[in-house]
Design a protein around this motif. Structure first.
Motif, PDB file in Angstrom:
ATOM      1  N   GLN A  95     -11.613  -0.013  -3.469  1.00  0.00           N
ATOM      2  CA  GLN A  95     -11.897  -0.301  -4.869  1.00  0.00           C
ATOM      3  C   GLN A  95     -10.894   0.402  -5.787  1.00  0.00           C
ATOM      4  OE1 GLN A  95     -14.212   1.003  -2.798  1.00  0.00           O
ATOM      5  NE2 GLN A  95     -15.957  -0.363  -2.734  1.00  0.00           N
ATOM      6  N   ASN A  96     -10.438   1.564  -5.408  1.00  0.00           N
ATOM      7  CA  ASN A  96      -9.468   2.324  -6.182  1.00  0.00           C
ATOM      8  C   ASN A  96      -8.065   1.938  -5.700  1.00  0.00           C
ATOM      9  OD1 ASN A  96      -7.693   4.308  -7.175  1.00  0.00           O
ATOM     10  ND2 ASN A  96      -9.277   5.888  -7.096  1.00  0.00           N
ATOM     11  N   CYS A 116      -4.439   8.738   0.254  1.00  0.00           N
ATOM     12  CA  CYS A 116      -4.320   8.910  -1.195  1.00  0.00           C
ATOM     13  C   CYS A 116      -2.859   8.800  -1.606  1.00  0.00           C
ATOM     14  CB  CYS A 116      -4.885  10.260  -1.601  1.00  0.00           C
ATOM     15  SG  CYS A 116      -4.855  10.521  -3.378  1.00  0.00           S
TER      16      CYS A 116
END
Length: 181
Positions: A95-96, A116
């Motif tokens: 989602q990110n 990340c």
């Protein structure tokens, strides 16, 4: 400047084959606790120079006893992964646009892979059920973490997701946790 309390302050976690090594920071209000595999620590017993730690925790010095107890409980039952077990993807969560999460199982154990892009790092945690939120994810040894990351990179369902979240240079960073009181 960091100082180790004393050789007597090394805390052995018994059957888990791990040790907790406390270091007093120059700021006397905080203490750093490093978790090592026993054999990796005693191969280089200088914590500031030994980068083979499994995890690093920053704690308030007044919370020392509670933090050690929490870490002891967190790593109870810790073991190296069995490379003969099969790996199954449970879910891919993206989602990110800067962070990719992949939940998967390896044998009877459950893990979370996190990639990340903001800080250029890959991490794998063991997911522990039935523990309070702050103690629900346990770090792995570097060897196990790299094995699982490599395995995910070659699985059909995950390799496209991982390649979509590419970053320029792979920088390996260690986890650093903090306990609040």
């Amino acid at each position: 400047m960091e100082k180790i309390f004393s050789p007597n302050s090394i805390i052995d976690l018994g059957p888990a084959n791990l040790v907790i090594v406390p270091l007093l920071n120059s700021n006397l209000d905080t203490t750093t606790l490093k978790v090592f595999e026993r054999e990796h620590y005693f191969a280089n017993p200088s914590p500031p120079l030994n980068d083979d730690q499994i995890a690093v925790y920053s704690i308030c010095s007044s919370c020392y006893d509670q933090a050690v107890e929490d870490i002891r409980n967190l790593y109870e039952g810790w073991s190296k992964i069995d490379k003969t077990e099969t790996t199954n993807v449970i879910g891919i969560h993206n989602q990110n646009p800067r962070i990719l999460y992949i939940q998967f199982s390896h044998g009877e154990r459950y893990f979370i892979y996190k990639r990340c892009l903001t800080i250029n790092k890959d991490m794998v945690y063991e997911e522990l059920f039935g523990k309070k939120q702050s103690l629900s994810r346990r770090a792995l040894s570097s060897e196990d973490e790299q094995y699982l990351i490599s395995k995910l990179r070659f699985m059909p369902k995950t390799k496209n997701a991982i390649s979509f979240y590419a970053f320029k240079a792979h920088i390996r960073t260690r986890r650093h946790f903090a306990f609040s009181h």
